[in-house]
Design a protein around this motif. Sequence first.
Motif, PDB file in Angstrom:
ATOM      1  N   UNK A  14      31.298  29.214  31.763  1.00  0.00           N
ATOM      2  CA  UNK A  14      31.990  28.219  32.581  1.00  0.00           C
ATOM      3  C   UNK A  14      33.450  28.570  32.835  1.00  0.00           C
ATOM      4  N   UNK A  15      33.978  29.565  32.122  1.00  0.00           N
ATOM      5  CA  UNK A  15      35.380  29.934  32.291  1.00  0.00           C
ATOM      6  C   UNK A  15      35.595  31.301  32.946  1.00  0.00           C
ATOM      7  N   UNK A  16      34.733  32.272  32.691  1.00  0.00           N
ATOM      8  CA  UNK A  16      35.025  33.650  33.083  1.00  0.00           C
ATOM      9  C   UNK A  16      33.959  34.210  34.029  1.00  0.00           C
ATOM     10  N   UNK A  17      34.450  34.949  35.039  1.00  0.00           N
ATOM     11  CA  UNK A  17      33.603  35.653  35.988  1.00  0.00           C
ATOM     12  C   UNK A  17      34.056  37.105  36.073  1.00  0.00           C
ATOM     13  N   UNK A  18      33.116  37.999  36.359  1.00  0.00           N
ATOM     14  CA  UNK A  18      33.428  39.393  36.660  1.00  0.00           C
ATOM     15  C   UNK A  18      33.375  39.573  38.178  1.00  0.00           C
ATOM     16  N   UNK A  19      34.363  40.271  38.739  1.00  0.00           N
ATOM     17  CA  UNK A  19      34.457  40.502  40.171  1.00  0.00           C
ATOM     18  C   UNK A  19      34.325  41.998  40.460  1.00  0.00           C
ATOM     19  N   UNK A  20      33.556  42.354  41.489  1.00  0.00           N
ATOM     20  CA  UNK A  20      33.464  43.748  41.900  1.00  0.00           C
ATOM     21  C   UNK A  20      32.967  43.812  43.336  1.00  0.00           C
ATOM     22  N   UNK A  21      33.240  44.933  44.002  1.00  0.00           N
ATOM     23  CA  UNK A  21      32.822  45.069  45.392  1.00  0.00           C
ATOM     24  C   UNK A  21      33.046  46.466  45.910  1.00  0.00           C
ATOM     25  N   UNK A  22      32.496  46.732  47.098  1.00  0.00           N
ATOM     26  CA  UNK A  22      32.635  48.022  47.755  1.00  0.00           C
ATOM     27  C   UNK A  22      32.821  47.781  49.242  1.00  0.00           C
ATOM     28  N   UNK A  23      33.640  48.635  49.890  1.00  0.00           N
ATOM     29  CA  UNK A  23      33.887  48.463  51.323  1.00  0.00           C
ATOM     30  C   UNK A  23      34.300  49.793  51.936  1.00  0.00           C
ATOM     31  N   UNK A  24      34.499  49.786  53.250  1.00  0.00           N
ATOM     32  CA  UNK A  24      34.831  51.017  53.971  1.00  0.00           C
ATOM     33  C   UNK A  24      36.301  51.373  53.867  1.00  0.00           C
TER      34      UNK A  24
END
Length: 382
Positions: free
Chosen positions: A165-175
């Motif tokens: 309920x407190x912590x999230x992991x963020x990640x992504x890929x783009x051009x």
Amino acid sequence: MTAQDWLSSVTFAAQIEGGVNANPARPGNGVNYGQLIGDRANQAQLNQLTVTMARAVDTAASGYDFGFVLRALYGSDARYYNLGGLTDRAISSRYQFILPQAHVDAHLPWLTRRGLDVQAGVLGSPMGIETLDPATRPFYSLAYTTEFATPFEHIGAMFQLHLNKHFDILFGVDTGNQTSFGGGDNNDAAAGYFGFTGTGLAGGKLAVTYLGRVGPENAVRLLGVRANGAQRFWNDLDVTYQLSSNMTLTGELNVMHDEGLRADTYGFVSFLSYHLTPTLTLNYRGEIFRDNTGLVVTSFLSDTAYMRALFGKSAATQSAPVTTYGALTLGATWRPETGHGVKLFEIRPEIRFDRSLNGTTPFNDLRNVGQFTFGADMVLGF
């Protein structure tokens, strides 16, 4: 949920923003140095006219949920938020057209009990405190950190994995920053994000977000094939603390290193907002920003110069030597209740003073150590 229920939850919205950024020094080139939003001195302009169709995703759902955001924007701000190969050649005048958001969204009950959120398509950068949408930020103008040390737009995918309920992991890929594919890309390599966010900490008073980003961002036209491997490293840490029911303190620490340009920047921005009344908020922003090569902080003198520079083409620009910038902005946000179908009405006056802290003269057509600007905008949302 039935198809009819899903369609009935689709929303439509429109928003218009116009403003002026007065400069009593009346710079000869007509540009407020170091500012992108409100860059034209003493000229009123239509910053944004946006139309949005969206279906919000329930990120707390126990099962699957799907949605989308489609937003179109016309105005002077679009000059700096174009995507190469998509909208950068549509209009070449002061007022341009972009699609700042055009993505499909999904909440997937995968990997953890709270699931995974996905956005894919044209996305605004998640890095930093200030955003393109004027309704989400305290000032008309933007900080140096926002304008020169965070990305603006992407084509790609972002993921948010809810750990608890407190912590999230963020990640992504783009051009890449403001690039697409083929001729709309300035090099042949991808880039991506990684980080985390914590909310509801310290009894609900504290929120923390760190985002890192790595990938080549320079143009092959500028650096040759070396641009495909010369990495740019972005690091941004944001901390927000609720001091009281009507006062919020926010700090942003940003460090960027570019291998291709051999450049580094360091920035710290502090924000303080105080709700004086239910309709009036007083705002403070203080910043120190170091450009250690003079290659990062730039004024773009023509309406197409920003995107031309992004792709390594000749462009009308103005830069200063190595400079440590200090900036202080004081302002207010007045949001009266209006009704009658108006969802948002706000007026935001501000006074801003920028100064070189190491004796250079970057301001007012490279004549002055400091620069005063007096800005104001109005935002109307439906």
